[in-house]
Write an enzyme that holds these catalytic residues in place. Structure first.
Site, mmCIF file in Angstrom:
data_model
loop_
_atom_site.group_PDB
_atom_site.id
_atom_site.type_symbol
_atom_site.label_atom_id
_atom_site.label_comp_id
_atom_site.label_asym_id
_atom_site.label_seq_id
_atom_site.Cartn_x
_atom_site.Cartn_y
_atom_site.Cartn_z
ATOM 1 N N HIS A 142 0.808 -1.214 0.000
ATOM 2 C CA HIS A 142 0.000 0.000 0.000
ATOM 3 C C HIS A 142 0.850 1.277 0.000
ATOM 4 C CE1 HIS A 142 0.334 -0.206 4.522
ATOM 5 N NE2 HIS A 142 0.419 1.106 4.380
ATOM 6 N N ASP A 172 0.042 -7.664 1.383
ATOM 7 C CA ASP A 172 0.409 -6.253 1.503
ATOM 8 C C ASP A 172 1.919 -6.074 1.589
ATOM 9 O OD1 ASP A 172 0.064 -3.533 1.533
ATOM 10 O OD2 ASP A 172 -0.410 -3.398 3.658
ATOM 11 N N GLY A 244 3.237 6.823 7.964
ATOM 12 C CA GLY A 244 4.630 6.996 7.576
ATOM 13 C C GLY A 244 5.508 5.863 8.061
ATOM 14 N N SER A 246 4.527 2.732 7.871
ATOM 15 C CA SER A 246 4.215 1.567 7.055
ATOM 16 C C SER A 246 5.412 1.140 6.210
ATOM 17 C CB SER A 246 3.033 1.862 6.129
ATOM 18 O OG SER A 246 1.846 1.994 6.864
#
Length: 511
Positions: A142, A172, A244, A246
């Site tokens: 993502h 993901d 941020g 992630s």
């Protein structure tokens, strides 16, 4: 009392106050005042332990931070073209070509133009971790999904544009590559299977565009599932994770990466004390597939599975520790191996499995076309089957499905119904058209209505489902359903095998 006497006392008052203060200080120092003596220095043992823990955090951060990057993803501005409508002159708009050589050509038409404003350039930011000195970086899907340009900002201040991006939306995860940076500091990779609840960890990333930010916490949970990520069981942590973070690493006190920070549980969009990280062992397997093959090749059995509730286990005479097989699809490895709906899988390839996501993880990582031994429970007996998993197909019942379609009376030409009062449901025979639509060559009975607050509703039955079996008895029509229900009582629980939607069957216990 005379003024003179009073004045004498006033003269002595400051002396008394000073004497009392001096006495109080002396008593405090001697320990005569208060329950405990006042500490004059930190206990050396306590201080040493605290400093050792602090040093462990320092060392872990020093080891991991050089391999942590900030990722800027950018989507180019796109023109939004409005619709142009041509309408009779005089109703809307004027001829935009009036006064030009084209005026006569368009004189009988009116115009309305929608403006063509560009969408603003979109930018996002996340984190990543270098996993190979040649320029391979692991992050979340993502973070880079839909980006036209991905720029990697290294810990040493240099920036490079990614020249290759491979992603796996199901977990993901993504791998990006940069060139021309020379030999980069790759992270030390740990073993997420060894992590235990209560272990100290640190999260490193760029929350709110604050590069190289470190937060500390513990592993506060394991095996967490999120509906947004279909094929991952997460590590849960209370180390602060914010927008941020992630794609950045979750690191143990040895400086080893044990997870990839991915999501938070929040009502505000920021840190609320619960964060989730993809275990690094899963991330290693996924990214190795992306690097070597360009995509993730997963093995599959070809069964529908669900949680085994205590009611289902009791009705099926099975252990509660296992995974219920709700459906066996035609032509799949599971059908060839002899699986049946109602089987309870307890072990796969020598590993015990207790839930659907756990079984899915174990199955998808086994080598393709390599036989695996499976232990099941069937009709109260323990059995062993041998199955050879195949490659998960991209189409068919194992592809992503949309929501179940709602039932409509217009789908059947037969209005006759039957009210089953014990469960509070209304049933009807399948019309040939609906049987074909639902792919039910052997028939069944359609649930056309479910009364709220009745046992059937509480068990999860809904209008549009099709009952295929009562207990072990197949149901082809209303008459066979009535016959199967003669010996059934909700006091002893009724086991139903139902089709939720085409290609998705399950068991329901009504009591």
């Amino acid at each position: 009392m005379s003024k003179r006497t009073f004045s004498g006392y006033r003269a002595l008052l400051p002396v008394a106050i000073v004497s009392a203060l001096v006495l109080g200080i002396a008593l405090e120092r001697s320990g005569a005042v208060g329950d405990e003596p006042r500490a004059t220095e930190v206990d050396p043992t306590t201080l040493r332990h605290a400093e050792q823990l602090s040093a462990a955090f320092h060392n872990a951060a020093d080891i991991a931070m050089p391999s942590v990057v900030t990722i800027h993803s950018k989507m180019k501005a796109q023109p939004v073209t409005g619709n142009r409508r041509v309408v009779p002159r005089g109703q809307e708009g004027e001829n935009p070509f009036e006064g030009t050589p084209f005026e006569e050509f368009f004189k009988d038409r009116g115009f309305e133009f929608m403006p063509q404003n560009p969408m603003p350039r979109r930018e996002g930011m996340g984190s990543g971790v270098i996993i190979d000195s040649a320029g391979l970086i692991m992050t979340n899907n993502h973070v880079v999904d839909g980006a036209d340009e991905v720029v990697v900002h290294l810990a040493d201040g240099r920036e490079f544009e990614a020249d290759d991006i491979k992603t796996d939306p199901h977990t993901d995860l993504a791998v990006i590559h940069i060139s021309g940076a020379g030999s980069l500091p790759a992270a030390k990779i740990g073993d997420s299977d060894k992590m235990r609840i209560g272990d100290w960890v640190i999260a490193i990333g760029s929350p709110f565009e604050l590069d190289q930010t470190v937060s500390a916490g513990i592993i506060s949970g394991q095996g967490r599932e999120l509906s947004s990520v279909r094929r991952t069981k997460f590590l849960q942590t209370d180390a602060a994770i914010n927008p941020g973070n992630s794609g950045g690493p979750l690191v143990n006190l040895r400086g080893e990466v044990v997870g990839i920070n991915t999501a938070i549980a929040t009502n505000s969009g920021t840190y609320n004390g619960v964060g989730f990280a993809i275990p690094i062992n899963l991330a290693k397997w996924v990214t190795s597939q992306l690097i070597l093959k360009g995509s993730v090749q997963r093995a599959y059995l070809g069964v529908g599975i669900s949680e085994l509730t205590s009611d289902l286990a009791d009705t099926l005479n099975a252990s509660t520790d296992g995974v219920l097989v709700t459906q066996v699809h035609d032509g799949t490895p599971a059908e060839k191996a002899g699986f049946q709906a109602g089987d309870v899988i307890t072990r796969f390839g020598g590993k015990q499995v207790s839930g659907p996501r756990e079984l899915q993880e174990v199955v998808e990582r086994v080598p393709l076309d390599e036989a695996q031994e499976v232990e099941i429970q069937r009709d109260g007996r323990t059995m062993k089957l041998t199955v050879t998993p195949g490659a998960l197909p991209s189409e068919g019942p194992f592809a992503t499905r949309g929501p179940a379609s709602r039932y409509s009376r217009s789908q059947t030409a037969d209005p006759s119904t039957y009210a089953e009062d014990q469960m509070g449901i209304t049933l009807m025979d399948l019309s040939p058209e609906l049987a074909e639509q639902r792919q039910l060559a052997d028939g069944g009975v359609l649930i056309s209505a479910v009364e709220p607050n009745e046992p059937g509703f509480g068990a999860g039955l809904r209008a549009g489902m099709v009952i295929l079996k009562v207990g072990q008895t197949e149901v082809k029509d209303l008459e066979s359903f009535k016959a199967a229900m003669k010996d059934q009582s909700l006091d002893k629980k009724v086991l139903l095998y139902v089709q939720v939607q085409p290609g998705a069957n399950t068991f329901v216990v009504v009591k």
